[in-house]
Structures are given as C-alpha cells and as structure tokens.
Design an enzyme around this catalytic site. Sequence first.
Site, mmCIF file in Angstrom:
data_model
loop_
_atom_site.group_PDB
_atom_site.id
_atom_site.type_symbol
_atom_site.label_atom_id
_atom_site.label_comp_id
_atom_site.label_asym_id
_atom_site.label_seq_id
_atom_site.Cartn_x
_atom_site.Cartn_y
_atom_site.Cartn_z
ATOM 1 N N CYS A 38 0.813 -1.214 0.000
ATOM 2 C CA CYS A 38 0.000 0.000 0.000
ATOM 3 C C CYS A 38 0.846 1.264 0.000
ATOM 4 C CB CYS A 38 -0.934 0.010 1.196
ATOM 5 S SG CYS A 38 -2.114 -1.329 1.117
ATOM 6 N N ASP A 40 2.995 2.384 2.499
ATOM 7 C CA ASP A 40 3.354 3.020 3.775
ATOM 8 C C ASP A 40 3.850 1.979 4.768
ATOM 9 O OD1 ASP A 40 2.166 5.761 3.416
ATOM 10 O OD2 ASP A 40 0.310 4.601 3.279
ATOM 11 N N CYS A 64 4.611 8.396 1.895
ATOM 12 C CA CYS A 64 4.423 9.715 1.304
ATOM 13 C C CYS A 64 4.749 10.825 2.305
ATOM 14 C CB CYS A 64 2.988 9.854 0.827
ATOM 15 S SG CYS A 64 1.805 9.686 2.174
ATOM 16 N N CYS A 108 -2.791 7.830 7.170
ATOM 17 C CA CYS A 108 -1.418 7.980 7.663
ATOM 18 C C CYS A 108 -1.405 8.271 9.158
ATOM 19 C CB CYS A 108 -0.694 9.116 6.934
ATOM 20 S SG CYS A 108 -0.404 8.762 5.198
#
Lengths: 145, 394
Positions: A38, A40, A64, A108
Amino acid sequence: MSEVIEYSEKVMDHFTNPRNVGEIENASGVGTVGNAKCGDIMRIYLDIDDNEVIKDVKFKTFGCGAAVATSSIATEMIMGKTVQDALKLTNKAVQEALGGLPAVKIHCSLLAEEAVHAALWDYAQKKGIVIEGLKPPVNDIEERE
Amino acid sequence: MNKLIYLDNAATTRVAPEVFEAMKPYFEDLYGNAASIYRFAGESRKAVENARRTIAEFLGAKPEEIYFTGGGSESDNWALLGIAESMKNKGNHIITSKIEHHAILHTCEFLEKHGYEITYLDVDENGLIDIEQLKASIRPTTILVSIMFANNEIGTIEPIKEIGKITREKGIYFHTDAVQAYGHVPINVGELNIDLLSASGHKINGPKGIGIMYIRNTVKIGAFIHGGAQERSRRAGTHNTPGIVGFGKATELAKDKMEVRAKYETELRDYLVERVMAEVPYTKFNGHRTQRLSNNTNFSFRFIEGESLLIMLDQKGICGSSGSACTSGSLDPSHVLLAIGLPHEIAHGSLRLTLSEETTKEDIDTTVDAIKFVVERLRSMSPLYEDFVKKERK
C-alpha cells in the site's frame, strides 16, 4: 485522474525537517506497521526507563509526505510521556497537531497511532507485563478501514 | 527558489511563442464565429480550415477526416463510445491493452457495464503488447482494437504497423491514442492502417483544451456532441478558433523540428539514464530501452516512495511525476508499472522525467545530483532499506 493533494505548512515542516529519525539500539520496544504494497510502512523505536517514562523515540518511515510527517509529530507527542499517556495518543490528535490532513491521507495518522501502539505492545511483551487498554497490533491497517 | 527545471513534458508543455503569436488575433480582432455567414467570420473559418489542412497533411489524411475536439480524452471517449454504438449490430467485443490511458480504460469499464466485452491485452516487461495474443483475441464479434501509439508513463512505442496490418486484414476498426506520440514520431495513417486517432494540442507546445480525432472517411461513426452542424455535424459546439489555430501552428513547428528535436532529446535522455543507472544504486529503468519516446525516462528507486521523492525534488525546483499510489489518490500504484510486472513496493518508488527541446545538459546534471541526494536521504529514513542493509550484512 489524480486529485491534487495540498499539505498544511506544519505537514511540510515535519516532512522536510523530520524530528527523531533513526534507530535505537536495544530498544525497549519496536513497532512496525503498514505494508509496502500500500506504500506506507512506519517503524517506531522506544527507549523506556524503569519509571515507565519514554526517554527517547526514533522512527523510520517508507511512505508519502503525510506518512513521514505523521510519524515525525507522533514521536514528538510521546517523547518524555509515560507509557499510559503515550497510549492515549490518537490519530485525531495527530491530525490536529499537523493542522489537518487531506482526506486521502487520513490513514497515515491512523498508521502513526498504530505504530506507537505496536511499539508499546512489543515493550510489554519483552517485559512480560500487561498494559491496561493496549490491544495487539494489527499488521495491515488497511484491512481495518 | 532555484531555477525551475521542468521535466514533466508528458503532462503538458509550454505554449511556443510562435503558437501564442498565431493565436492572439483570434482572441482580439478576429473573434467571429467560424460558422457565421458574414465576411468577418470568414477569417475565422479560413483559419480553422488552414489548421485542419496542416494537421491532415501531417498525418497523411484528408482534411475532411480531421475533427476538432476538446482534447485527447474527449477523442478517446468518442472513439470507443462512437464505435460501440455504430457497430453494435456487428458485435460487442473490443480489444485494448492493460497500459492504456485512463481515458480509454475507464471508458471501457463504462462499456462493460453496458454489455460490452473487453479484452485487455497483456504487455511484456518492456511494455510491448504481444501480436500473437492480439490475433488470438479477435472474435467474430470484435468491432474495435484500440492500442495506444506510445505509452504516457514509460514511453514505450507499440507495434502500430503490425496491429494495423492485422485489423485491416480482419476488417476491424483500429483506433490509436496518439496523444503522446503525435508530433514526436512520424505518423502516416495510410501506411499504418489507422482508422481513428486521438491527439492533443498541449503535448506539443500548443494550447490546452484542443484535440483532434482523425476518422477515416470509410468509418461508420455517429455524432458525439449534439447541437450544431460544426465538424460535419459530428461534434457540435462553436469552434475554438484560437485553440485550433494554435494546434495547427504547433503541428507545423513539430513537423519542421521533429527529426532534430528527437535526436537532441534522445542524446539527453540517454545521458540522463546512464548517469542515474550508474550513480544511484538499486534502481530499475522502466520501459523499452530504445523503442520509446525520445523525451521519456522512467525509473524505480527501491525502498522509497514516489510522492516523497516528488516533493523533495520540487523543493529543489525540479518538476517530475510518479506512478506511486499517493500521487494517484488510490492505494494502488500505476497500472502501467504493475502491468510490466513491477511488484507494488517497487512501483511505488517510481519517477517519470520527460524532457523537452529546452532541457539542457546542465538541467540534467542538476537533476541527477538532486536525485542522488534525495534518494539517499529518503533511504536513510526507510525501514525497508534498514531491513535490506541488515540482511545484506548477514
């Protein structure tokens, strides 16, 4: 096609000058969450003293701008806190501290919360103690969303 | 802010000064509606028809086979939806590839919901379709083959001539999305047996919001925008005269400069690729090494994520793009990179840099130095890299 993602100044600050990047040798607890598929992965290292106070925190993140920023601010938010206080860190608090996150990046902040919890879980496992209110880490947080 | 180094010419390009100059009168003085009767509007009409002729000649087509549209995506939509509608009595099967632009893929998904069957051809590790698979996929009900001329992410140029040969033999319409190829590589619709072709103005130093569709005059296709007699009643709407003039001028410039430009860009491209591959470890080069657009490069840097890379390059004044999930607003990285066989985690760390004739060797040197710095920095923060290094040490 793509939605334009705009970050707050605070996010950009934590992304460009991330706090507490690195590793801790013989850490009291280490937690890794997320998955590369994915895009992360967050890893948090904790150094916890005998009074259950977090003396040092370090992180490493593959992801990111928002993933880096949420991990960075999460380390700041739990530094010097007790284990019980660190456990209270929520993804909402992380978002607020960053001045908000774009909708597609909310996960996140959830990942940052999970990473702290995973490191605390590892600490509890190593010490053979039970931390009230701490659940075992979920390996892939996307499954939960 | 450092000097801007713009390496995203596959996204869009600067309008050439000559193009802008050519367009100006059609905003200020010659603003007449190209469809009106008075002489004043005749100037606009003449300009539209001149541009049409220029574009037709460039493609080896007849002027009446060129239709002005609002851009590449509109042309792609029209080609698929138009043929699906006009050929529905013959069949409901369309063949395309897995690496098409979303203007094609999402339109195909739409058609699937309406009873059409779509075959998505695989591509090899270089991004090339397999001609044998294409042949084997053709059914009696196949009404259209739509394969892009060159890929927008990895620059690979598809075997258009071979595809055209097959579709012509089988009597199936062949559409190609040439948005990235138009003006960059020679295209002759006659020699290549192309029946429909999409192209866009802003990829070749023309204005945004203008595109064309070439439709061979033997192709059966209906109107896409209803409401007026413009474009032989197939695409209604007042002519975007400045845009059309700009597209015509940009085509003229592209035609004159194509060879020189391709040579210049190819040299710079290869220099960029050589430096990156030699100086940045754990890097993969994506796309065909030689059968690719002269201005396209695409790399995957292991252990790092593309959006972070883009933001950090942006802070150094460098504009590029990435196929990472975070830049697409979804969890999946680029469908093109997955189709050429990259694992998700490597696809997330991709960087596309697309040059122009204005790019200099100094720009490339600055960019490579910046990439080296940024990749190293992101790797030093990456748990994947940490695990990799620890494993290597053992």
